[in-house]
Scaffold this active site. Structure first.
Site: not given
Length: 313
Positions: A101-103, A121
């Site tokens: 998730v994301c980073a 991302t």
């Protein structure tokens, strides 16, 4: 019972953890069993938002049906030790699914799981992900991407969409829909949906006149809004309206209105509306213009591409 293991690192984003965790917990409540486990290299992990989370330091035994989720974090924190990254690789090699998730996508990249695969991302760090992992194919402006049991998402609320996608893949769209309704999530967004809504994408300027114009267009986007009406609403000439709007947003007022129409039409289509119904609901005369505009690469119209013929067939 499938297990979802959340790998937490220091300065993790709380919603990157809580959003997907709520999805799987809700699915469990609805009769699709999941066991949620939180692991880290230390027994306590401080979130960016200040809440300290207690975790396990010993990993459970994992089976191919289990899922590892790596939530995103803020700052220069290295995602995990070499041993932890090896666990990600081993789980995927054994047939398991790994999500970032994301980073969290960076952790997957450091584990070698993004090489030769499509991923995404958060839009603010897409270029950085591509720089750090040049063998990955970073998909810009997507909510989530799945490639060979590697799932990456834009982060924050996008983690919820990715988790709903995983629930749908395992238990069907109805299960994901029930989970979304229970969470009061208005819709399960497709992975190709834009990360930033047109309602926000072109709002970073400081021109108050253009903000007023945007307010008007957003309120009446399904109506015909000739330049004359916009000029009267702001006390400007039609030429000034076009100049100010284009300078602040890079779009003509018409292109902005069309972007709003396309976004709303997309929402309606995802909720089961026919193309004809969606087209008429957002102000198109029929579905032909909607299909034509949605088929365009990127779907975002720039100033030179907009014409009254397209917007008002």
């Amino acid at each position: 019972m499938p297990r979802v293991v959340f790998l937490l690192v220091p300065r993790v984003h709380l919603l990157d953890v809580a959003g997907p965790a709520q999805v799987f917990s809700t699915a469990d409540d609805l009769g699709h069993p999941y066991t949620l486990t939180y692991v880290a290299e230390e027994p306590e992990v401080a979130t960016v938002q200040g809440l300290v989370l207690r975790t396990e330091t010993a990993w459970p035994s994992l089976a191919p049906d289990d899922l590892i989720v790596v939530p995103g974090w803020r700052g220069p924190t290295r995602p995990a030790s070499a041993g932890t990254l090896r666990r990600l690789r081993d789980h995927h090699a054994s047939g398991g699914t790994v999500a970032g998730v994301c980073a969290g996508a960076d952790a997957l990249g450091r584990a070698g799981l993004l090489d030769g695969r499509r991923c995404t991302t958060h839009h603010t760090v897409q270029d950085e992900l591509a720089r750090l992992h040049p063998r990955a194919e970073v998909v810009k402006d997507a909510l989530y991407v799945e490639d060979d049991r590697i799932v990456t998402s834009a982060g924050v609320a996008g983690g919820i969409d990715a988790a709903l996608h995983l629930v749908a893949a395992r238990h069907g769209p109805r299960a994901a829909g029930e989970a979304a309704r229970a969470m009061l999530v208005h819709m399960h967004r497709d992975g190709t949906a834009e990360q930033v809504s047109p309602l926000l994408r072109w709002r970073s300027h400081v021109d108050e006149t253009v903000h007023r114009l945007q307010d008007l267009i957003e309120t009446r986007f399904a109506e015909r809004l000739p330049l004359r009406l916009l000029a009267e609403a702001t006390g400007c000439s039609e030429r000034t309206v076009t100049r100010l709007f284009s300078r602040a947003t890079g779009l003509t007022p018409l292109a902005y209105q069309t972007a709003l129409r396309l976004e709303r039409a997309g929402h309606l289509l995802e909720r089961g509306a026919t193309a004809e119904t969606a087209a008429r609901a957002v102000g198109f005369e029929d579905a032909r213009a909607l299909r034509r505009l949605r088929a365009r690469p990127g779907r975002t119209m720039h100033s030179k591409e907009a014409s009254w013929t397209q917007a008002h067939p």
